[in-house]
Design an enzyme around this catalytic site. Structure first.
Site, short mmCIF file in Angstrom:
data_model
loop_
_atom_site.label_atom_id
_atom_site.label_comp_id
_atom_site.label_asym_id
_atom_site.label_seq_id
_atom_site.Cartn_x
_atom_site.Cartn_y
_atom_site.Cartn_z
N ASP A 1 55.55 0.69 0.72
CA ASP A 1 54.93 0.94 -0.59
C ASP A 1 53.53 0.32 -0.71
O ASP A 1 52.67 0.86 -1.41
CB ASP A 1 55.83 0.49 -1.76
CG ASP A 1 56.27 -0.96 -1.65
OD1 ASP A 1 56.01 -1.60 -0.61
OD2 ASP A 1 56.89 -1.44 -2.61
N LYS B 1 65.77 -7.64 -1.01
CA LYS B 1 65.90 -7.21 -2.41
C LYS B 1 67.29 -6.70 -2.79
O LYS B 1 67.41 -5.72 -3.53
CB LYS B 1 64.87 -6.12 -2.72
CG LYS B 1 63.43 -6.56 -2.55
CD LYS B 1 62.45 -5.43 -2.84
CE LYS B 1 62.35 -4.46 -1.68
NZ LYS B 1 61.21 -3.51 -1.82
MG MG Z 1 58.36 0.28 -5.81
#
Ligand code: MG
Ligand code: ADP
Length: 464
Positions: free
Chosen positions: A200, A165
């Site tokens: 997450d 990312k």
């Molecule tokens: Mg997040």
């Protein structure tokens, strides 16, 4: 004229190459389940890492005390504190702060990044006020949500496998990220212990379970994409540790790295991948997640400008800038329902410096957004369907009893891109069929990962 003809031809070709009929999605889902088995069988057995999270118990509601959470995973990071009050008190109070990460820190040094995070955390701790109570003589404890692939060595330690990312910091790879954070907190004079390191997806699963006992899968659709689910411990051949009492283990799939010959990869995807920070990796993520959808649309528009003079005789210079068209802007254009497509016009002008676009041009741009977003959402649905198949939740298993499967979904893409979300939902129904689809619920978990990380910090506290 010829110009429109060519533009039309590009869009029709796009439609064909990006198409994801149900049959193809079923192949993708089956490939996903095959890779899940392979990733669980042996380390390195699949592109799907199927990482063991060391979470073998999800929150029960008994969690008690003051806990902090830190979420690092995209362009922002969040810090939060929560006062848990057990079965009766539940979440008595919570506060959070969000800080954006200066872009230069995403490709700098490990030391600088963790110093920045620890400094922001220390600032936040300094504002702890009424309603938050640390038991006397105790050290503050933190759930650290770190949303990059990590090989966990325990619930509170793990080494970074790789960045994704848009992050790229070589000296963190192979290091224990908890040790990195702990050292940085010490440099800040912050007395805090990391008692849980989670992804997450794991945080979202934990936060989801706290509010709904039927949550068994978590999916992230934000900057990146990933999923986690509850697996039977004895169905994990590569796990050589003791079988947990619960008989279960939460698996972080790292599905962003999934790839299969059944994925509809196009020349646009290939070029974007080659020019990315992580060529050859995170192929599924590059098809479905928020970091990339706008960029794919930009690449299509650039080709139309070059080959069909879509924006006139010259190619707009800004259209050549990678990632200049962000997914939130794509989504704003896509949802433009004004008769003259004013928002599309404004976005083109403000972001790409393209003025005086005709209604016909604007309509075509919406069509392109439609094609790119639908492919992403439908593939994400196929991924979820694959996980449900692996879990045996794609059919009615408990005859007579009411079966319910809840998938907790979080991430800005799912939350804000209405077309994408609705397309994902309708595709789930298409794949599961009406009957089973009534037993599967996709539930938006609003920052459940923060609460989830704090809950896991509580259930893995050094004081228990
Ligand atoms: Mg997040
Ligand atoms: P992260 O994934 O970085 O932890 P979020 O879950 O908040 O953070 O997701 C942020 C991502 O969600 C952005 O990178 C963007 O791709 C996407 N996003 C945010 N707002 C919108 C929007 N209005 N429309 C479409 N996508 C959005």
């Amino acid at each position: 004229g010829g110009r429109w003809g060519k533009a039309e031809a590009v869009v029709r070709e796009l439609e064909e190459r990006f198409s994801t009929p149900a049959g193809k999605l079923r192949q993708v889902a089956d490939a996903m389940t095959v890779e899940m088995h392979a990733g669980l069988a042996s380390e390195g057995g699949s592109k799907l890492k199927m990482l063991i999270s060391y979470v073998d118990n999800l929150p029960t509601g008994d969690e008690n005390g003051l806990f902090y959470a830190l979420d690092l995973g995209g362009t922002n990071f969040r810090v939060m504190r929560v006062q848990l009050g057990g079965k009766e008190g539940r979440v008595a109070k919570q506060e959070f702060a969000e800080v954006s990460i200066p872009p230069h820190l995403m490709t700098g040094t490990s030391h600088e990044l963790f110093d920045f995070i620890a400094a922001e955390l220390a600032k936040f701790v300094a504002t702890e006020g009424e309603g938050f109570h640390l038991s006397h003589g105790r050290q503050r404890e933190l759930g650290f949500t770190f949303s990059f692939p990590v090989r966990q060595t325990s619930i509170s330690s793990g080494t970074l496998i790789k960045w994704t990312k848009g992050f790229s910091i070589d000296d963190t790879v192979g290091e224990d990220v908890v040790a990195e954070l702990t050292k940085a907190m010490e440099r800040q004079g912050l007395d805090m212990r990391v008692s849980a390191l989670v992804n997450d997806t794991i945080g979202t699963l934990a936060g989801g379970r706290y509010t709904d006992k039927d949550v068994v899968v978590a999916v992230i659709l934000g900057t990146g994409s990933n999923a986690a689910y509850v697996e039977r411990a004895h169905a994990i051949p590569k796990w050589h540790g003791l079988l947990p009492k619960s008989g279960e283990m939460v698996i972080n799939m790292e599905w962003g790295n999934f790839r299969s010959s059944h994925l509809p990869l196009t020349e646009y995807d290939q070029a974007m991948d080659t020019e990315s920070l992580n060529p050859g990796e995170q192929i599924f993520e590059k098809l479905v997640s928020g970091m990339y959808l706008g960029e794919i649309v930009r690449r299509v528009l650039l080709r139309m400008a070059e080959e069909a003079a879509f924006f006139g005789d010259t190619v707009p210079a800004k259209l050549r800038i990678p990632f200049v068209l962000r997914t939130p802007d794509m989504s704003a254009m896509h949802h433009d329902h004004s008769p003259d497509l004013k928002i599309v016009g404004n976005k083109l002008k403000n972001i790409l410096g393209i003025t005086n676009t005709s209604l016909k041009t604007r309509k075509m741009i919406i069509e392109i957004c439609d094609i790119v977003a639908a492919r992403g959402a439908r593939l994400a649905a196929a991924g979820i369907y694959g996980v449900l198949k692996k879990m045996g939740r794609d059919t009615i298993i408990r005859d007579g009893e009411k079966q319910k499967t809840v998938v907790a979904v979080d991430g800005g893409l799912y939350e804000h891109y209405t077309f994408y979300r609705e397309c994902l939902h309708s595709t789930m129904t298409e794949l599961l069929g009406e009957g089973v689809s009534n037993t599967v619920i996709l539930e938006h978990s609003n920052d459940g990962s923060g609460t989830g990380a704090a809950l896991l910090a509580a259930s893995h506290s050094q004081y228990l």
